[in-house]
Design an enzyme around this catalytic site. Structure first.
Site, PDB file in Angstrom:
ATOM      1  N   HIS A   1       0.915  -1.345   0.261  1.00 13.95           N
ATOM      2  CA  HIS A   1       0.260   0.452   0.101  1.00 13.95           C
ATOM      3  C   HIS A   1       0.932   1.340  -0.301  1.00 13.95           C
ATOM      4  O   HIS A   1       1.922   1.526   0.873  1.00 13.95           O
ATOM      5  CB  HIS A   1      -0.766   0.386   1.349  1.00 13.95           C
ATOM      6  CG  HIS A   1      -1.747  -1.369   1.107  1.00 13.95           C
ATOM      7  ND1 HIS A   1      -3.248  -0.954   0.495  1.00 13.95           N
ATOM      8  CD2 HIS A   1      -2.502  -2.180   1.795  1.00 13.95           C
ATOM      9  CE1 HIS A   1      -3.579  -2.159   0.626  1.00 13.95           C
ATOM     10  NE2 HIS A   1      -2.572  -2.953   1.709  1.00 13.95           N
TER      11      HIS A   1
ATOM     12  N   CYS B   1      -2.439   5.163  -4.618  1.00 11.38           N
ATOM     13  CA  CYS B   1      -3.272   3.495  -4.366  1.00 11.38           C
ATOM     14  C   CYS B   1      -4.473   3.930  -5.619  1.00 11.38           C
ATOM     15  O   CYS B   1      -4.678   2.861  -6.058  1.00 11.38           O
ATOM     16  CB  CYS B   1      -3.986   2.973  -3.450  1.00 11.38           C
ATOM     17  SG  CYS B   1      -2.824   2.556  -2.196  1.00 11.38           S
TER      18      CYS B   1
END
Length: 109
Positions: free
Chosen positions: A22, A34
Site C-alpha cells: 500500500h 493507490c
C-alpha cells in the site's frame, strides 16, 4: 510502499506483473497513489479481457494490496502482440506515477 515487479522473457515481452503493498500516501479512501496504481493496473487487465476476449491468469489478495497477472505463453501471436502493447502502456503509466511519487511506489524489472 507499493512494489511493482515486471517479469519479462528472453524476447523482452512481459510474462507477468505483480503489485504488492500500500502506498500510505493518505488515509484509506483518499490515497491518490493507490487509486492511480489500481486504476492503471486493473484498467490494463480489463482492457485485455474486453478488447481481446482473452483472460490472463489473475491472482488477487483478499484484503487488497496484492495483484498478480500472468500471460500464458501459448496464446496466438496476434493476441500476444496486442496484450504486450496494452501492458507496455500500463508500464509507462506506472513509471509516470513512480516519477512523481517515488517515495510511495517502486518498479523493478
Amino acid at each position: 510502499m507499493i512494489k511493482v515487479t515486471i517479469k519479462r522473457n528472453d524476447q523482452h515481452a512481459i510474462d507477468s506483473f505483480t503489485i504488492t503493498g500500500h502506498a500510505n500516501f493518505a488515509k484509506r479512501g483518499s490515497d491518490i497513489v493507490c487509486a492511480g496504481v489500481s486504476a492503471v493496473s486493473y484498467g490494463a487487465i480489463n482492457s485485455i479481457i474486453k478488447l481481446l476476449s482473452f483472460t490472463p491468469d489473475i491472482e488477487q489478495g483478499a484484503e487488497g494490496g496484492f495483484l498478480r497477472c500472468t500471460i500464458p505463453s501459448d496464446i496466438e501471436e496476434a493476441v500476444q502482440e496486442k496484450v504486450q502493447l496494452l501492458l507496455e502502456g500500463m508500464v509507462v503509466s506506472l513509471e509516470t506515477i513512480e516519477r512523481d511519487y517515488g517515495n510511495y511506489i517502486t518498479i523493478s524489472k
